[in-house]
Design a protein around this motif. Sequence first.
Motif, PDB file in Angstrom:
ATOM      1  N   CYS A 514      20.046  -2.035   1.736  1.00 28.89           N
ATOM      2  CA  CYS A 514      18.849  -1.471   1.941  1.00 28.89           C
ATOM      3  C   CYS A 514      17.746  -2.600   1.403  1.00 28.89           C
ATOM      4  O   CYS A 514      16.529  -2.500   2.025  1.00 28.89           O
ATOM      5  CB  CYS A 514      18.830  -0.237   0.677  1.00 28.89           C
ATOM      6  SG  CYS A 514      19.801   0.837   1.092  1.00 28.89           S
ATOM      7  N   VAL A 515      18.061  -3.603   0.513  1.00 23.85           N
ATOM      8  CA  VAL A 515      17.012  -4.537   0.041  1.00 23.85           C
ATOM      9  C   VAL A 515      16.624  -5.354   1.286  1.00 23.85           C
ATOM     10  O   VAL A 515      15.611  -5.625   1.709  1.00 23.85           O
ATOM     11  CB  VAL A 515      17.541  -5.267  -1.114  1.00 23.85           C
ATOM     12  CG1 VAL A 515      16.824  -6.705  -1.080  1.00 23.85           C
ATOM     13  CG2 VAL A 515      17.385  -4.544  -2.291  1.00 23.85           C
ATOM     14  N   LEU A 516      17.917  -5.794   2.146  1.00 28.14           N
ATOM     15  CA  LEU A 516      17.512  -6.602   3.322  1.00 28.14           C
ATOM     16  C   LEU A 516      16.425  -5.888   4.266  1.00 28.14           C
ATOM     17  O   LEU A 516      15.907  -6.459   5.164  1.00 28.14           O
ATOM     18  CB  LEU A 516      18.815  -7.006   3.787  1.00 28.14           C
ATOM     19  CG  LEU A 516      18.757  -8.151   4.865  1.00 28.14           C
ATOM     20  CD1 LEU A 516      18.033  -9.353   4.339  1.00 28.14           C
ATOM     21  CD2 LEU A 516      20.235  -8.396   5.129  1.00 28.14           C
ATOM     22  N   ALA A 517      17.029  -4.562   4.545  1.00 29.35           N
ATOM     23  CA  ALA A 517      16.259  -3.580   5.432  1.00 29.35           C
ATOM     24  C   ALA A 517      14.815  -3.600   4.984  1.00 29.35           C
ATOM     25  O   ALA A 517      13.951  -3.332   6.256  1.00 29.35           O
ATOM     26  CB  ALA A 517      17.122  -2.483   5.509  1.00 29.35           C
ATOM     27  N   PHE A 518      14.500  -3.321   3.906  1.00 31.05           N
ATOM     28  CA  PHE A 518      12.990  -2.710   3.512  1.00 31.05           C
ATOM     29  C   PHE A 518      11.861  -3.489   4.313  1.00 31.05           C
ATOM     30  O   PHE A 518      11.279  -2.784   5.070  1.00 31.05           O
ATOM     31  CB  PHE A 518      12.958  -2.709   1.936  1.00 31.05           C
ATOM     32  CG  PHE A 518      11.665  -2.256   1.418  1.00 31.05           C
ATOM     33  CD1 PHE A 518      11.758  -0.774   1.321  1.00 31.05           C
ATOM     34  CD2 PHE A 518      10.527  -3.117   1.170  1.00 31.05           C
ATOM     35  CE1 PHE A 518      10.428  -0.222   1.058  1.00 31.05           C
ATOM     36  CE2 PHE A 518       9.432  -2.214   0.709  1.00 31.05           C
ATOM     37  CZ  PHE A 518       9.382  -1.022   0.764  1.00 31.05           C
ATOM     38  N   ARG A 519      11.755  -4.755   3.727  1.00 29.11           N
ATOM     39  CA  ARG A 519      10.572  -5.340   4.455  1.00 29.11           C
ATOM     40  C   ARG A 519      10.750  -5.754   6.157  1.00 29.11           C
ATOM     41  O   ARG A 519       9.740  -5.521   6.770  1.00 29.11           O
ATOM     42  CB  ARG A 519      10.504  -6.912   3.894  1.00 29.11           C
ATOM     43  CG  ARG A 519       9.598  -6.941   2.629  1.00 29.11           C
ATOM     44  CD  ARG A 519       9.686  -8.126   1.665  1.00 29.11           C
ATOM     45  NE  ARG A 519      10.937  -8.456   1.335  1.00 29.11           N
ATOM     46  CZ  ARG A 519      11.319  -9.807   0.744  1.00 29.11           C
ATOM     47  NH1 ARG A 519      10.391 -10.795   1.126  1.00 29.11           N
ATOM     48  NH2 ARG A 519      12.508  -9.811   0.199  1.00 29.11           N
ATOM     49  N   GLN A 520      12.096  -5.918   6.458  1.00 34.56           N
ATOM     50  CA  GLN A 520      12.054  -5.730   7.903  1.00 34.56           C
ATOM     51  C   GLN A 520      11.623  -4.668   8.630  1.00 34.56           C
ATOM     52  O   GLN A 520      10.867  -4.747   9.634  1.00 34.56           O
ATOM     53  CB  GLN A 520      13.645  -6.235   8.393  1.00 34.56           C
ATOM     54  CG  GLN A 520      13.678  -5.914   9.849  1.00 34.56           C
ATOM     55  CD  GLN A 520      15.246  -6.463  10.303  1.00 34.56           C
ATOM     56  OE1 GLN A 520      15.695  -7.294   9.534  1.00 34.56           O
ATOM     57  NE2 GLN A 520      15.798  -5.688  11.116  1.00 34.56           N
ATOM     58  N   SER A 521      11.915  -3.271   8.254  1.00 34.86           N
ATOM     59  CA  SER A 521      11.798  -2.001   8.804  1.00 34.86           C
ATOM     60  C   SER A 521      10.100  -2.001   8.680  1.00 34.86           C
ATOM     61  O   SER A 521       9.645  -1.496   9.732  1.00 34.86           O
ATOM     62  CB  SER A 521      12.390  -1.001   8.061  1.00 34.86           C
ATOM     63  OG  SER A 521      12.032  -1.039   6.642  1.00 34.86           O
ATOM     64  N   ILE A 522       9.551  -2.115   7.808  1.00 30.19           N
ATOM     65  CA  ILE A 522       8.163  -1.771   7.529  1.00 30.19           C
ATOM     66  C   ILE A 522       7.166  -2.944   8.438  1.00 30.19           C
ATOM     67  O   ILE A 522       6.437  -2.643   9.169  1.00 30.19           O
ATOM     68  CB  ILE A 522       7.567  -1.648   5.994  1.00 30.19           C
ATOM     69  CG1 ILE A 522       8.224  -0.573   5.416  1.00 30.19           C
ATOM     70  CG2 ILE A 522       5.995  -1.539   5.868  1.00 30.19           C
ATOM     71  CD1 ILE A 522       8.013  -0.528   3.749  1.00 30.19           C
ATOM     72  N   ALA A 523       7.712  -4.043   8.247  1.00 29.02           N
ATOM     73  CA  ALA A 523       6.961  -5.182   9.129  1.00 29.02           C
ATOM     74  C   ALA A 523       7.194  -5.183  10.548  1.00 29.02           C
ATOM     75  O   ALA A 523       6.443  -5.755  11.111  1.00 29.02           O
ATOM     76  CB  ALA A 523       7.371  -6.609   8.595  1.00 29.02           C
TER      77      ALA A 523
END
Length: 852
Positions: A514-523
Motif C-alpha cells: 500500500c505504501v508503494l502504491a500510494f504516491r504512484q496512484s495519486i500522481a
Amino acid sequence: MSKNHPGKIFRTKSPFYFILLSLFLLASCAETKKATPVVTMTKNLRAPAYPLVTIDPYTSAWSEADHLYDDAVRHWTGKRHGLIGAIRVDGQVYRFLGKEELPRKAVLPMANQGAWDGVFSLTQPASGWEKPDFNASKWTAGKGAFGTSGMPDLVTPWETPDIWVRREFTIDANLTDAPLYLIYSHDDNFELYLNGQKLVDTGYAWKNNAVLPLDGELKKLLIKGGKNVIAAHCHNKTGGGLVDFGIYQDSEKQEIFAQAAIQKSVAMSATKTQYIFACGSVDLNLEFMTPLLPQNPDVLSRPVSYLSYDVKSTDGKDHDVQIYFEATPEWAVNTISQEVSIEKGETDGLTYFKTGTTEQPVLAKKGDDLRIDWGYFYLCGAKTPEMSYSLGGYQAIKEGFAATGILESTGEQKMTTKMVPNMPVMACAQQLGKVSDKGSNGKIMIGYDDLYSIQYFNENRMAWWKKDGKVTMDDALKAANTEYDQLVETCAKFDNEMWNDAVKAGGENYAELCVLAFRQSIAAHKLFKDKEGNTIFLSKENFSNGSIGTVDLTYPSAPLFLIYNPDLLKGMMNPIFYFSESGKWNKPFAAHDVGTYPLANGQTYGGDMPVEESGNMLVLAAAIAQAEGNATFAEKHWEVLTVWANYLVENGLNPENQLCTDDFAGHFAHNTNLSIKAIMGIASYGKLADMLGKKDIAEKYTAQAKEMAGKWVEMANDGDHFRLTFDQPGTWSQKYNLVWDKILGFNIFDPAVAQKEIAYYLTKQNTYGLPLDNRKTYTKSDWIMWTATLANDKETFQKFIDPLHKCFNESPTRVPMTDWYETTDAKQVGFQARSVVAGYFMKMLEQKSVKK
C-alpha cells in the motif's frame, strides 16, 4: 542482512536498526525548532522503482536502482530526468543522487541530432531484404525517424501496420577502439539487423533509446572503410509506431563526481522516500517528500516536491561540508532535441531556476509515451549567504564545486540553448560549515508550472492550485516554503495512520504494498475544476494507450479514494456523467473514456465496453453513497444511472462477445466475471433507490439481481469452482468483481460461492501469485488484492498477498510498479506507473465497511 539479497546493506530486517534510525532522525534535527516526527517506514520491500518526485502524470520521477547513485533519475516512461546530488566533506566529493551521463559521440547519429537518410518499404519485401547486397533500388527514399504523428523527432510519417527500413553507411577506417553502442527506439514489435545478422527482436514492446553494446563478435560485424547496412522491420500492433536507430561511441570526457557515497538504507512511507548514506566521516539523511494529502486538494494539487537533507558527523569531530544539487532541462521537454530557455529568478526569500521549451506547445500533443514540453520546471532554494547558484555547462559547474565547494556565478541569468550535444545544468550548493554530531540541515524544492493542464471538452483548464489564474507559481513556491514544517508533521501523522490501518487489515507485507502504491496512484491523475466549479480528477493510462478518464481505471482505483476522500472519486466520474448527460455520448451504456491524455474531448478508445463500464459506474455510485451515508451524488445523475441499470438488466447476465477491463486478453463471450459485474451494478442501483426512498424500485432491482445471481450459480458451476465462461467447462478465472457483494453488504450471492472460489484459487497459485485465469500465467496485481479480500480471515488473505510482495521484491523489471506481470518469473508483461494500484486499498476499505 536480507535473506533474499545477501550482502546488500541498503535494506535490513533488524528491528534494532530501525530503532537506531529513528534516534538518528531525532538527533540530526536537534538544532531545529521542532524534532522531526518519527515515521514508520517500510522494512522488507526492495521496490522495483522508488518514488522521488511524484506530482502528476507528467512530473513523475523515480529511481529504478537499488542505490540512488547507481542510475540516473528517470521519468516513469524511462527517460532521464537529470537530477544529481553530491556532498563535499573536507574537500572530498561523494555523489549520492543520480549518475553522470556524459554525451556519447555519434558515429551514426539518431534523429535527435538531425534527420538521417534511409529507404523504406511499406509492403513485405523479398527475402534477403536485411542483407548488405540486397537490391533496394525500388524502395522509397525517406528520412528518419519514421513513425506515427506525435512520435519524437519524426520526419517521415508511417501509418501502415508494417515498415521495413534500410540505412547504408560507412565507418571511418580510423575509428578508435573505444566501445560502440547500437541505440534504437521503436514502437511496437521490432527486429533489427546489422549487415544481415539479427541483433534485436523485441516482441510486443516499445522503448526509447535502448542500448545494445557492440562488443566482441558483434563489433566485428562492422566493416571499417566499407559499406554497412542496418535494416529494421517494425510492426505497429496498436497505438503509435516508431523506428529510429544509430551507433554511438563513449565520450572521451571523464566523470567529475566519480566517487559514490555508501548507501546504508532506503525506506518509504506513504508520502516520503528516505535514504541514508555514509559520506566519509559524515552521514547524510536524504528525504524526498511529496505531500499528496487526499483530504487537502490545495496541497495535493500544488506542483511542488521537497528534497530535504540532514548531515551529521559520525566520528566526534567537526567536518567542513558543502552539499550540491543540479537539474537539467530534461524535466521540461518531450525529447532532448528541443530548444530550451533557462532563467534565474527570486521571490520572497527564495532563489530559483526556471526552464522550459522555447516553442511552448501548450496542450499540443496527446498520447502515451510522452513527456510535457510546455510550462516550466523549477529548482528552488533559500536566498541566503550560505546558498550559491550557478547556470552553465554540464562539466564546468561540477568542476567548480569539486574544487571549492562554492558555485561561482558565471554572470549568466538567462540562456537559450539546445541540449544536444552540450547539456546545460541549473545548480545550487549550500555551505553547511563545520558539521558536528549535532547535525546541520536544509532543503530544496522541485516544482512544475504547467500553465494549462487539461483540455476539457475543448476548453483549456488550469490545475486546481492555480484558482483560475489567481495563484502564480511564485505564490505556490512561497506557500510551499512557508508551510513546510507543518506539512512534515501532517504527512508524518497521515503516513503513520495509514501504515497502522494497513497492518491491522492485512499485515506488514500488505502495508508495504500500500505504501508503494500510494504516491504512484495519486500522481497518475490531474486535479482541476470545470467551468461550473465541479471537481475533475482525471487519470492517465500510463503505458497502456494514454486514455484519459478511463472508467475501468477509475473502478480499480476507487478503494483508496473511498477511504480518504470520496470527492476525488466523484471527480473521476463527473466527466463520464457529463459526457452522457450533455448528449455528446448517446449510447445506452457508459463510455470507456473521455479522450487521450491530456485532451479530454470525448472517447478515443476504439471499442466499447458496455457491461463493464455501466457496471463500474453503478457500483462506484453505490460505494460513494455508502461512504458518505447518503445518495445525493447518485440522485443528481439518476436519469443516466437508470438507463445504464436497465441496459445491464437486459444484457448483463450472459454478456455477448465484448471486452471487459482485462481487454488485453481480447474479446470473449459468456464471461462469468463480467456477468457478476452486471449483477453488482443492478444491486447497486437497488441500494441507491432504497437510500433515496424509492422503495418499489429498490425491491424490483434487488430482486432482479438476486434472481440473476441464482441463475449465475447454476450456469457457471464447475464442481469445485466456477468457470471462466458459462459455456466452457474445465475453465476458471478470478471472480474479483464479487468483492462488492461483501463490501457493500448486498448478500446477493450465497457466501459459499466466494469461499469455494478462494479454496480453488489456493491450488492454482504460482511462485509470484495467482494467474488471472486458466488461459495464461500472467496476472493483474490489483485484481489479486480484490480476490484476496474475498477471504474470510487474515491468514488466508495473506496467502495471496505474500507471493505478490515477493514479486515486487524480486522482479527483474525495474520500473514504477506494474500491475500486469508473469506469475512464473515476476517479469513485467505491460503497463507501469498506473493509477489502478490504488485498488490495493480494498482490504482496508473492507475493514472500514465492517466498522460501519
